[in-house]
Write an enzyme that holds these catalytic residues in place. Structure first.
Site, short mmCIF file in Angstrom:
data_model
loop_
_atom_site.label_atom_id
_atom_site.label_comp_id
_atom_site.label_asym_id
_atom_site.label_seq_id
_atom_site.Cartn_x
_atom_site.Cartn_y
_atom_site.Cartn_z
N ASN A 222 0.93 -1.19 0.01
CA ASN A 222 0.18 -0.06 -0.03
C ASN A 222 0.96 1.16 -0.04
O ASN A 222 2.23 1.15 0.41
CB ASN A 222 -1.08 0.11 1.16
CG ASN A 222 -0.06 -0.05 2.55
OD1 ASN A 222 0.69 0.81 2.76
ND2 ASN A 222 -0.23 -1.40 3.08
N ASP B 129 -3.57 -6.84 5.41
CA ASP B 129 -4.34 -7.69 6.01
C ASP B 129 -4.30 -9.35 5.68
O ASP B 129 -4.55 -10.03 6.32
CB ASP B 129 -5.72 -7.28 5.64
CG ASP B 129 -6.07 -6.18 6.84
OD1 ASP B 129 -5.60 -5.79 7.70
OD2 ASP B 129 -7.03 -5.20 6.25
N LYS C 34 10.24 -16.47 -10.48
CA LYS C 34 9.37 -15.37 -11.14
C LYS C 34 8.20 -15.93 -11.65
O LYS C 34 8.57 -16.88 -12.71
CB LYS C 34 10.33 -14.39 -12.05
CG LYS C 34 9.68 -13.23 -12.32
CD LYS C 34 10.33 -12.32 -13.21
CE LYS C 34 9.46 -11.27 -13.87
NZ LYS C 34 10.28 -10.81 -15.02
N PHE D 223 -4.40 3.27 14.72
CA PHE D 223 -4.80 4.22 13.62
C PHE D 223 -5.93 3.50 12.83
O PHE D 223 -5.72 2.26 12.47
CB PHE D 223 -3.64 4.49 12.83
CG PHE D 223 -2.95 5.80 13.42
CD1 PHE D 223 -2.28 5.47 14.72
CD2 PHE D 223 -2.88 6.73 12.73
CE1 PHE D 223 -1.55 6.75 15.29
CE2 PHE D 223 -2.12 8.05 13.35
CZ PHE D 223 -1.23 7.80 14.53
#
Ligand SMILES: Cc1cc2nc3c(=O)[nH]c(=O)nc-3n(C[C@H](O)[C@H](O)[C@H](O)COP(=O)(O)O)c2cc1C
Length: 419
Positions: A228, A297, A307, A343
């Site tokens: 994120n 999460d 890969k 938070f």
């Protein structure tokens, strides 16, 4: 052109704070690192502080008074001003001692450390140090063996025990040709140390604070991860504000390239599982735990060693499994005397979700912010938050992340409670 006109982001007024309003006396002594002192004067002035420079007699051999007075934007004080009849009753060492919000001695020689321990007042700086009631920060810099000498280390110990703040010198190449401990830290580090010494609030003195900050990376193959846009700025601002107030701070930091983390114990982690391990292993000794990290999460159910290549199919399915909820785990293990601050970065139903978070995770406070609001949340230098307490209290703040962090601590420590 179609659509709604874009609203300009709200402008937060940059208020003068205790940080940019300080009156600093900078004592410069006769060490080779005095050549760095003009940069320090510049750094102090640039933050909006007023600086009076006091140069020792031997200090004059190492750095130019003219360079210092030009950068300070005012005259400087030299040994010849000390026992001079020019100033009448405005005695320099007393008026400077009284004027200062904070006294910084950088660089500080072994000689000046020893003189201060003995309470000697032959130098203008020595008398000023005896006379001042402002906090004093010494920044020793010298040859590695001079620093390690029992006399110097004992003097440092004594000064600490008397309540003086002392910056630990850096290690590296020394001007004398040696390598080791004894370097004057950079102006950025000294600026932070000065703010810590000058901070008027000391409620967290001797307390242990753990702050998590930044994103986590959940790898699915050697080159790709889920993450994120968290930059860690809000968490670092919380850590810094606690450190100013005297706390020992451990910062558990996800993969971000933030600099200027001096003063904290920094534990670098990458994944949510690593962050959990780092937090749980230190949780027991902490009084305040601030969970400001944006922890993933979910993580990919399988990690592929090689890969992942394009295949014939247009779609690729990746199964995810849930990571441990660190805040909830801490809430379950929390003991009396531990304060847990979470938070909640929300994109909808902000207050409902934040209040639920307090209850479900047994938090003491939750700092909720709407990540869709302009000039707030991920990456921005400003934030707009609502702080909810487990006791039902609710406060709103907006400003720079540093200002918001100050207000969050004021609320957590009870200063913002209506009387
Ligand atoms: C070239 C040179 C470099 C020096 N560098 C240092 C130093 O980095 N740190 C230190 O403690 N003393 C250093 N000294 C010794 C101090 O200059 C000496 O102790 C002096 O009396 C300090 O006085 P003051 O603390 O009143 O300024 C140095 C001396 C010389 C000649």
């Amino acid at each position: 052109m179609s659509g709604r006109a874009k609203q300009p982001p709200p402008q937060f007024l940059q208020m003068p704070t205790w940080k940019n309003n300080l009156k600093i006396v900078l004592g410069i002594t006769g060490g080779i690192a005095a050549y760095k002192a003009p940069e320090l004067v510049r750094a102090f002035v640039k933050t909006g502080c007023e600086v009076e420079v006091v140069l020792t007699e031997d200090g004059e051999r190492f750095v130019s008074p003219m360079a210092l007075s030009t950068l300070a934007g005012r005259r400087i004080w030299r040994q010849r001003d000390f026992l001079s009849d020019e100033y009448g009753w405005r005695i320099p060492h007393i008026s400077l001692a009284d004027w200062a919000d904070v006294v910084v001695v950088a660089p500080c020689t072994a000689e000046t450390l020893a003189n201060t321990v003995q309470g000697r007042g032959k130098e203008l700086l020595g008398s000023l140090l005896l006379a001042t009631r402002a906090p004093v920060l010494f920044c020793p810099a010298m040859n590695v063996n001079m620093l390690a000498n029992t006399a110097t280390s004992e003097n440092i110990r004594i000064l600490k025990s008397r309540g003086y703040a002392i910056v630990d010198p850096d290690s590296g190449d020394l001007a004398c040709g040696y390598e080791g401990k004894g370097r004057l830290p950079s102006p950025v580090v000294l600026l932070e140390e000065m703010w810590r010494a000058a901070c008027p609030k000391k409620e967290l003195q001797g307390k242990h604070v753990l702050v998590t900050a930044g994103p986590t990376w959940e790898y699915l193959d050697p080159v790709r991860f889920l993450s994120n846009p968290s930059t860690g700025k809000m968490g670092v601002a919380m850590a810094r504000a606690a450190w100013y107030r005297g706390a020992s701070v451990t910062l558990v930091l996800g993969p971000v390239s933030l600099t200027n983390l001096s003063g904290f114990e920094v534990v670098r982690v990458v994944s949510a599982e690593e962050m959990k391990e780092a937090v749980l292993s230190r949780f027991g000794e902490m009084e305040y735990i601030v969970k400001a990290a944006a922890v993933g999460d979910y993580r990919p159910a399988f990690y592929t060693e090689e890969k992942i290549k394009r295949s014939g199919s247009d779609t690729l399915r990746i199964d995810l499994i849930q990571n441990t909820d660190i805040a909830a785990t801490l809430g379950e293990r929390k003991k009396i005397g531990q304060v847990l601050i979470g938070f909640a970065a929300e994109s909808h139903d902000l207050l409902k979700n934040a209040s639920e978070k307090i209850r479900k995770k047994n938090l003491d406070f939750v700092v909720a912010n709407d990540i869709t609001a302009p000039a707030a949340g991920f990456g921005a230098d400003t934030n707009a938050v609502r702080i909810l307490g487990a006791d039902g209290s609710s406060m709103e703040y907006a400003g720079t992340k540093e200002d918001v962090a100050e207000e969050i601590w004021n609320t957590v420590l009870g200063e913002n409670r209506p009387s």
